[in-house]
Motif scaffolding. Sequence first.
Motif, PDB file in Angstrom:
ATOM      1  N   UNK A   1      -8.893  -0.154   0.488  1.00  0.00           N
ATOM      2  CA  UNK A   1      -7.609   0.514   0.203  1.00  0.00           C
ATOM      3  C   UNK A   1      -7.465   1.718   1.148  1.00  0.00           C
ATOM      4  N   UNK A   2      -6.257   1.989   1.629  1.00  0.00           N
ATOM      5  CA  UNK A   2      -6.077   3.110   2.545  1.00  0.00           C
ATOM      6  C   UNK A   2      -6.432   4.447   1.893  1.00  0.00           C
ATOM      7  N   UNK A   3      -6.953   5.373   2.704  1.00  0.00           N
ATOM      8  CA  UNK A   3      -7.376   6.679   2.182  1.00  0.00           C
ATOM      9  C   UNK A   3      -6.218   7.407   1.498  1.00  0.00           C
ATOM     10  N   UNK A   4      -5.030   7.302   2.062  1.00  0.00           N
ATOM     11  CA  UNK A   4      -3.875   8.024   1.495  1.00  0.00           C
ATOM     12  C   UNK A   4      -3.530   7.491   0.101  1.00  0.00           C
TER      13      UNK A   4
ATOM     14  N   UNK B   1      -6.095  -2.700  -9.183  1.00  0.00           N
ATOM     15  CA  UNK B   1      -5.718  -2.673  -7.767  1.00  0.00           C
ATOM     16  C   UNK B   1      -6.896  -3.193  -6.953  1.00  0.00           C
ATOM     17  N   UNK B   2      -6.634  -4.149  -6.084  1.00  0.00           N
ATOM     18  CA  UNK B   2      -7.721  -4.815  -5.359  1.00  0.00           C
ATOM     19  C   UNK B   2      -8.762  -5.288  -6.376  1.00  0.00           C
TER      20      UNK B   2
ATOM     21  N   UNK C   1      -3.873   8.401  -5.729  1.00  0.00           N
ATOM     22  CA  UNK C   1      -4.354   7.880  -7.012  1.00  0.00           C
ATOM     23  C   UNK C   1      -5.287   8.888  -7.687  1.00  0.00           C
ATOM     24  N   UNK C   2      -6.270   9.367  -6.931  1.00  0.00           N
ATOM     25  CA  UNK C   2      -7.263  10.285  -7.496  1.00  0.00           C
ATOM     26  C   UNK C   2      -6.611  11.571  -8.002  1.00  0.00           C
ATOM     27  N   UNK C   3      -5.642  12.069  -7.245  1.00  0.00           N
ATOM     28  CA  UNK C   3      -4.957  13.302  -7.660  1.00  0.00           C
ATOM     29  C   UNK C   3      -4.208  13.069  -8.973  1.00  0.00           C
ATOM     30  N   UNK C   4      -3.545  11.928  -9.074  1.00  0.00           N
ATOM     31  CA  UNK C   4      -2.778  11.633 -10.295  1.00  0.00           C
ATOM     32  C   UNK C   4      -3.714  11.412 -11.480  1.00  0.00           C
ATOM     33  N   UNK C   5      -4.831  10.711 -11.246  1.00  0.00           N
ATOM     34  CA  UNK C   5      -5.806  10.493 -12.330  1.00  0.00           C
ATOM     35  C   UNK C   5      -6.306  11.841 -12.850  1.00  0.00           C
TER      36      UNK C   5
ATOM     37  N   UNK D   1       0.837  -1.211   0.000  1.00  0.00           N
ATOM     38  CA  UNK D   1       0.000   0.000   0.000  1.00  0.00           C
ATOM     39  C   UNK D   1       0.867   1.254   0.000  1.00  0.00           C
ATOM     40  N   UNK D   2       1.906   1.208   0.818  1.00  0.00           N
ATOM     41  CA  UNK D   2       2.814   2.344   0.897  1.00  0.00           C
ATOM     42  C   UNK D   2       3.519   2.553  -0.460  1.00  0.00           C
ATOM     43  N   UNK D   3       3.917   1.436  -1.057  1.00  0.00           N
ATOM     44  CA  UNK D   3       4.598   1.488  -2.347  1.00  0.00           C
ATOM     45  C   UNK D   3       3.681   2.073  -3.432  1.00  0.00           C
ATOM     46  N   UNK D   4       2.427   1.676  -3.393  1.00  0.00           N
ATOM     47  CA  UNK D   4       1.444   2.174  -4.368  1.00  0.00           C
ATOM     48  C   UNK D   4       1.266   3.682  -4.220  1.00  0.00           C
ATOM     49  N   UNK D   5       1.148   4.121  -2.991  1.00  0.00           N
ATOM     50  CA  UNK D   5       0.956   5.552  -2.734  1.00  0.00           C
ATOM     51  C   UNK D   5       2.163   6.352  -3.238  1.00  0.00           C
ATOM     52  N   UNK D   6       3.337   5.846  -2.891  1.00  0.00           N
ATOM     53  CA  UNK D   6       4.577   6.512  -3.306  1.00  0.00           C
ATOM     54  C   UNK D   6       4.676   6.548  -4.838  1.00  0.00           C
TER      55      UNK D   6
END
Length: 264
Positions: free
Chosen positions: A131-134, A158-159, A139-143, A101-106
């Motif tokens: 999925x964690x909020x962070x 993802x999931x 993800x949403x910001x990048x999309x 999860x941390x890796x995905x966020x990063x």
Amino acid sequence: MATPPAPHAGSCVTAQEPCCGDTPRPAAAGRLPRHVAIIMDGNGRWAQARGLPRIEGHRRGVATVRRITEHCARLGIEQLTLYCLSSENWRRPPAELSFLMHLLEQYMIEERTLLMREGIRLAMIGRRDGLPAATLEALDTTVAMCANNPGMRLCLAINYGSRGEIADAARKLATEVRAGRLEPEAIDEELFASRLDTAGMPDPDLLIRTAGEMRISNFLLWQISYAELWVTDVAWPDFMESHFDEAVAAFAGRERRFGGLSIS
Ligand code: IPE
Ligand code: IPE
Ligand code: MG
């Protein structure tokens, strides 16, 4: 950078065959799969074979994601779908999951430069629940940031679990029927596909799996009906652009019949 045609359901068969109103494309472009989906497997085994913790394999796997994404965008692939986390992967130890999860966020944050430079759009398929909020926020910001990019669509699963996706689509249709907005007779393959997470995306033409397993692991069961399959023993962290090119070359040599007869 090539500007791909508008997304549509189904896959072009040959270069000469116009597809969904597209103008015929040049022969060379016709040999390129429009949509490549990849089951990125073998991170853990790659690490364990080197005496490293499994998470090191995931870290190295992210570097491969970067290289292959850039390579595909430059080749003119219309869509690249990457299986990042399955709905069954929750069976893994909590420490590995929280690292993922941390890796995905990063990744969502660090990838912005590459996505903007290469004009890539980002999409996600799979369930947001759990999925964690962070991670979701990144993800949403990048999309949103990449929404108007003209180039390749990078779709992250993802999931994601295909049976769950199909069951969700059936539930949506049942709800519409119960509400009187839809007649059961109107449900056909096209309508069903429009209720899947992949609505509006072309079906994969080529499915690649790394690390040798001869299985689908609940990935895009509906969508890969006529995808060409290519499996390599190479683990995802070691998967190079040259391996991708090998898969594309194999694809180019295949005759896709879609249930019809050989054209030769
Ligand atoms: C694929 O690598 C990545 C994910 C499923 C998240 P694995 O972690 O499955 O690696 P192996 O198959 O155990 O080697
Ligand atoms: C498939 O790999 C899922 C992803 C690549 C995200 P797995 O490692 O989970 O598949 P199985 O368990 O070997 O079938
Ligand atoms: Mg695996």
